[in-house]
Write a protein that holds these residues in place. Structure first.
Motif, PDB file in Angstrom:
ATOM      1  N   GLN A 127       0.832  -1.199   0.000  1.00 30.34           N
ATOM      2  CA  GLN A 127       0.000   0.000   0.000  1.00 30.34           C
ATOM      3  C   GLN A 127       0.869   1.252   0.000  1.00 30.34           C
ATOM      4  OE1 GLN A 127      -3.482   0.201   2.738  1.00 30.34           O
ATOM      5  NE2 GLN A 127      -2.613   2.153   3.408  1.00 30.34           N
ATOM      6  N   GLU A 128       2.022   1.188   0.652  1.00 27.15           N
ATOM      7  CA  GLU A 128       2.917   2.344   0.705  1.00 27.15           C
ATOM      8  C   GLU A 128       3.420   2.714  -0.688  1.00 27.15           C
ATOM      9  OE1 GLU A 128       2.238   0.730   4.492  1.00 27.15           O
ATOM     10  OE2 GLU A 128       3.080  -0.299   2.747  1.00 27.15           O
ATOM     11  N   ASP A 129       3.788   1.721  -1.489  1.00 26.98           N
ATOM     12  CA  ASP A 129       4.226   1.980  -2.867  1.00 26.98           C
ATOM     13  C   ASP A 129       3.086   2.558  -3.698  1.00 26.98           C
ATOM     14  OD1 ASP A 129       6.697   0.982  -2.244  1.00 26.98           O
ATOM     15  OD2 ASP A 129       6.324  -1.006  -3.090  1.00 26.98           O
ATOM     16  N   PHE A 130       1.902   2.020  -3.497  1.00 22.44           N
ATOM     17  CA  PHE A 130       0.713   2.494  -4.199  1.00 22.44           C
ATOM     18  C   PHE A 130       0.456   3.960  -3.880  1.00 22.44           C
ATOM     19  CE2 PHE A 130      -3.937   3.133  -4.093  1.00 22.44           C
ATOM     20  CZ  PHE A 130      -4.289   2.755  -5.383  1.00 22.44           C
ATOM     21  N   GLU A 131       0.513   4.309  -2.613  1.00 24.18           N
ATOM     22  CA  GLU A 131       0.267   5.690  -2.189  1.00 24.18           C
ATOM     23  C   GLU A 131       1.323   6.641  -2.743  1.00 24.18           C
ATOM     24  OE1 GLU A 131      -0.460   8.275   1.901  1.00 24.18           O
ATOM     25  OE2 GLU A 131       0.386   6.256   2.032  1.00 24.18           O
ATOM     26  N   ALA A 132       2.592   6.225  -2.683  1.00 20.25           N
ATOM     27  CA  ALA A 132       3.675   7.080  -3.154  1.00 20.25           C
ATOM     28  C   ALA A 132       3.567   7.369  -4.651  1.00 20.25           C
ATOM     29  CB  ALA A 132       5.021   6.425  -2.847  1.00 20.25           C
ATOM     30  N   TYR A 133       3.053   6.411  -5.407  1.00 16.29           N
ATOM     31  CA  TYR A 133       2.925   6.594  -6.855  1.00 16.29           C
ATOM     32  C   TYR A 133       1.720   7.455  -7.215  1.00 16.29           C
ATOM     33  CZ  TYR A 133       2.265   5.503 -11.800  1.00 16.29           C
ATOM     34  OH  TYR A 133       2.088   5.597 -13.166  1.00 16.29           O
ATOM     35  N   TRP A 134       0.568   7.179  -6.591  1.00 14.96           N
ATOM     36  CA  TRP A 134      -0.668   7.791  -7.044  1.00 14.96           C
ATOM     37  C   TRP A 134      -0.975   9.149  -6.438  1.00 14.96           C
ATOM     38  CZ3 TRP A 134      -3.001   6.778 -11.307  1.00 14.96           C
ATOM     39  CH2 TRP A 134      -2.944   5.491 -11.862  1.00 14.96           C
ATOM     40  N   LYS A 135      -0.549   9.409  -5.208  1.00 17.53           N
ATOM     41  CA  LYS A 135      -0.923  10.683  -4.582  1.00 17.53           C
ATOM     42  C   LYS A 135      -0.457  11.899  -5.380  1.00 17.53           C
ATOM     43  CE  LYS A 135      -0.987  13.270  -0.259  1.00 17.53           C
ATOM     44  NZ  LYS A 135      -0.600  13.290   1.181  1.00 17.53           N
ATOM     45  N   PRO A 136       0.791  11.938  -5.875  1.00 17.39           N
ATOM     46  CA  PRO A 136       1.204  13.106  -6.662  1.00 17.39           C
ATOM     47  C   PRO A 136       0.397  13.291  -7.944  1.00 17.39           C
ATOM     48  CG  PRO A 136       3.117  11.871  -5.923  1.00 17.39           C
ATOM     49  CD  PRO A 136       1.915  11.018  -5.643  1.00 17.39           C
ATOM     50  N   LEU A 137      -0.119  12.207  -8.505  1.00 18.92           N
ATOM     51  CA  LEU A 137      -0.905  12.300  -9.731  1.00 18.92           C
ATOM     52  C   LEU A 137      -2.350  12.695  -9.448  1.00 18.92           C
ATOM     53  CD1 LEU A 137       0.385   9.087 -11.531  1.00 18.92           C
ATOM     54  CD2 LEU A 137       1.068  11.448 -11.964  1.00 18.92           C
ATOM     55  N   LEU A 138      -2.900  12.178  -8.354  1.00 15.25           N
ATOM     56  CA  LEU A 138      -4.286  12.461  -8.015  1.00 15.25           C
ATOM     57  C   LEU A 138      -4.458  13.828  -7.370  1.00 15.25           C
ATOM     58  CD1 LEU A 138      -5.324   9.021  -6.467  1.00 15.25           C
ATOM     59  CD2 LEU A 138      -5.803   9.843  -8.775  1.00 15.25           C
ATOM     60  N   MET A 139      -3.524  14.193  -6.508  1.00 14.19           N
ATOM     61  CA  MET A 139      -3.639  15.426  -5.725  1.00 14.19           C
ATOM     62  C   MET A 139      -2.308  16.160  -5.663  1.00 14.19           C
ATOM     63  SD  MET A 139      -6.057  13.799  -2.716  1.00 14.19           S
ATOM     64  CE  MET A 139      -5.016  12.328  -2.644  1.00 14.19           C
ATOM     65  N   LYS A 183       8.459  19.553  -6.511  1.00 14.37           N
ATOM     66  CA  LYS A 183       9.330  18.658  -7.278  1.00 14.37           C
ATOM     67  C   LYS A 183       8.672  17.316  -7.582  1.00 14.37           C
ATOM     68  CE  LYS A 183      11.750  16.789  -3.206  1.00 14.37           C
ATOM     69  NZ  LYS A 183      11.259  15.418  -3.354  1.00 14.37           N
ATOM     70  N   ASP A 184       7.635  16.962  -6.821  1.00 17.32           N
ATOM     71  CA  ASP A 184       6.982  15.671  -7.012  1.00 17.32           C
ATOM     72  C   ASP A 184       5.768  15.751  -7.927  1.00 17.32           C
ATOM     73  OD1 ASP A 184       8.784  14.375  -5.311  1.00 17.32           O
ATOM     74  OD2 ASP A 184       7.608  14.929  -3.529  1.00 17.32           O
ATOM     75  N   ARG A 185       5.417  16.957  -8.376  1.00 23.63           N
ATOM     76  CA  ARG A 185       4.227  17.105  -9.205  1.00 23.63           C
ATOM     77  C   ARG A 185       4.493  16.619 -10.633  1.00 23.63           C
ATOM     78  NH1 ARG A 185       2.855  23.110  -6.777  1.00 23.63           N
ATOM     79  NH2 ARG A 185       1.792  22.363  -4.879  1.00 23.63           N
ATOM     80  N   PRO A 186       3.458  16.113 -11.305  1.00 19.93           N
ATOM     81  CA  PRO A 186       3.634  15.607 -12.679  1.00 19.93           C
ATOM     82  C   PRO A 186       3.969  16.728 -13.648  1.00 19.93           C
ATOM     83  CG  PRO A 186       1.315  15.651 -12.064  1.00 19.93           C
ATOM     84  CD  PRO A 186       2.076  15.953 -10.814  1.00 19.93           C
ATOM     85  N   ALA A 187       4.564  16.356 -14.775  1.00 16.10           N
ATOM     86  CA  ALA A 187       5.020  17.349 -15.762  1.00 16.10           C
ATOM     87  C   ALA A 187       3.866  18.162 -16.326  1.00 16.10           C
ATOM     88  CB  ALA A 187       5.756  16.629 -16.889  1.00 16.10           C
ATOM     89  N   ILE A 188       2.674  17.593 -16.381  1.00 15.67           N
ATOM     90  CA  ILE A 188       1.525  18.280 -16.957  1.00 15.67           C
ATOM     91  C   ILE A 188       0.988  19.384 -16.045  1.00 15.67           C
ATOM     92  CG2 ILE A 188      -0.234  16.723 -16.010  1.00 15.67           C
ATOM     93  CD1 ILE A 188      -1.694  16.901 -18.682  1.00 15.67           C
ATOM     94  N   TRP A 189       1.434  19.387 -14.802  1.00 15.75           N
ATOM     95  CA  TRP A 189       0.951  20.382 -13.843  1.00 15.75           C
ATOM     96  C   TRP A 189       1.436  21.775 -14.217  1.00 15.75           C
ATOM     97  CZ3 TRP A 189      -2.115  20.956  -9.576  1.00 15.75           C
ATOM     98  CH2 TRP A 189      -1.894  22.088  -8.785  1.00 15.75           C
TER      99      TRP A 189
END
Length: 284
Positions: free
Chosen positions: A188-200, A207-213
């Motif tokens: 779950q920790e890996d899941f959270e680390a991957y998806w949170k920056p993309l979802l919110m 520095k963790d925000r996606p390039a499209i931001w």
């Protein structure tokens, strides 16, 4: 310990939950919930069997119903238990329900999900042979409880809230699976680390925000005390999820039901795991 964990007073379950969730002891959170509602003492364990990939089978006697049932769990998904009938004379068991309990810093979500499916369970000397038999399908949530700090929901009130959250999580999970190049999550920790920056991305470091931001010529909308980038919402998410993100409902689900979101996302993998064949050795 997070400051919001200190909202409860005395020897309260809220304090216990905060300590246990922060330390990752999901099984202890589950025990705390069972002590609270009395279910911990409603069953008698007749035998415990374990096999590969963290699969465990418990043969239980349900005292108040005066009948036996089988409980299947996987160590990779604490808080999730499948319930089946005892084997008939041919070794067939009916997969009847899934019981889920997922804790957070201020409480938990607990529900029973009706299922349809079958498996084989054949007693052997000091062991059991478990073999999946075809698909296992989800039907509907038939009961559950919610705890939010000192507030507890049960009965119809909890059922309505759980059904709404189930639909939101299913919509989010379906969209997640349409995205390309997803890693193979093992926790779950890996899941959270991957998806949170993309979802919110509003809630993570720049520095963790996606390039499209981008914040250029952006329209902002307030939800759950957070200003959400509406342009990002409409660029990244399907229209069906716009209100979910912009209203803050996604944030509430993420904070209150992350184990549930992870379980729903991993559903096919979970079913694949319990549909295999295992030799389960008796340990007590």
């Amino acid at each position: 310990m997070p400051a919001h964990c200190m909202k409860t007073t005395g020897w309260s379950l809220g304090m216990l939950l905060c300590v246990l969730v922060c330390s990752g002891c999901t099984s202890l959170v589950e025990k705390a919930g069972q002590v609270l509602d009395g279910s911990l003492f409603a069953e008698k364990t007749l035998g415990v069997y374990r096999g590969l990939e963290g699969m465990e089978l418990r043969y239980l006697e349900v005292k108040r119903e005066k009948q036996e049932k089988i409980e299947i769990s996987l160590s990779a998904y604490p808080g999730l238990h499948f319930w089946t009938s005892p084997p008939d004379k041919n070794g067939t068991v009916v997969v009847q329900q899934l019981h889920f309990l997922g804790g957070n810093y201020t409480g938990w979500n607990e529900f029973t999900l009706d299922l349809t499916g079958e498996a084989m369970l054949i007693p052997q000397r000091n062991s059991m042979l478990w073999r999946g038999q075809g698909p296992i399908e989800r039907v509907q949530i038939s009961g559950g409880k919610i705890r939010r700090e000192q507030k507890r929901l049960s009965g119809e009130e909890a059922l309505i809230a759980l059904h709404s959250r189930y639909e939101r999580i299913a919509a989010l999970s379906d969209w997640m699976h349409t995205q390309e190049d997803q890693p193979d999550f093992t926790s779950q920790e890996d899941f959270e680390a991957y998806w949170k920056p993309l979802l919110m991305p509003e809630l993570v470091q720049t520095k963790d925000r996606p390039a499209i931001w981008t914040t250029e010529a952006t329209t902002w909308v307030k939800g759950e005390d957070v200003s959400w980038n509406q342009d990002y919402t409409e660029k990244v998410f399907p229209e069906a999820l716009w209100v979910l993100r912009n209203s803050g409902a996604l944030l509430r689900d993420w904070e209150e039901a992350l184990p549930w979101i992870y379980m729903d996302y991993q559903w096919d993998r979970i079913i694949q795991r319990i549909s295999q064949e295992y030799i389960l050795t008796k340990i007590k």
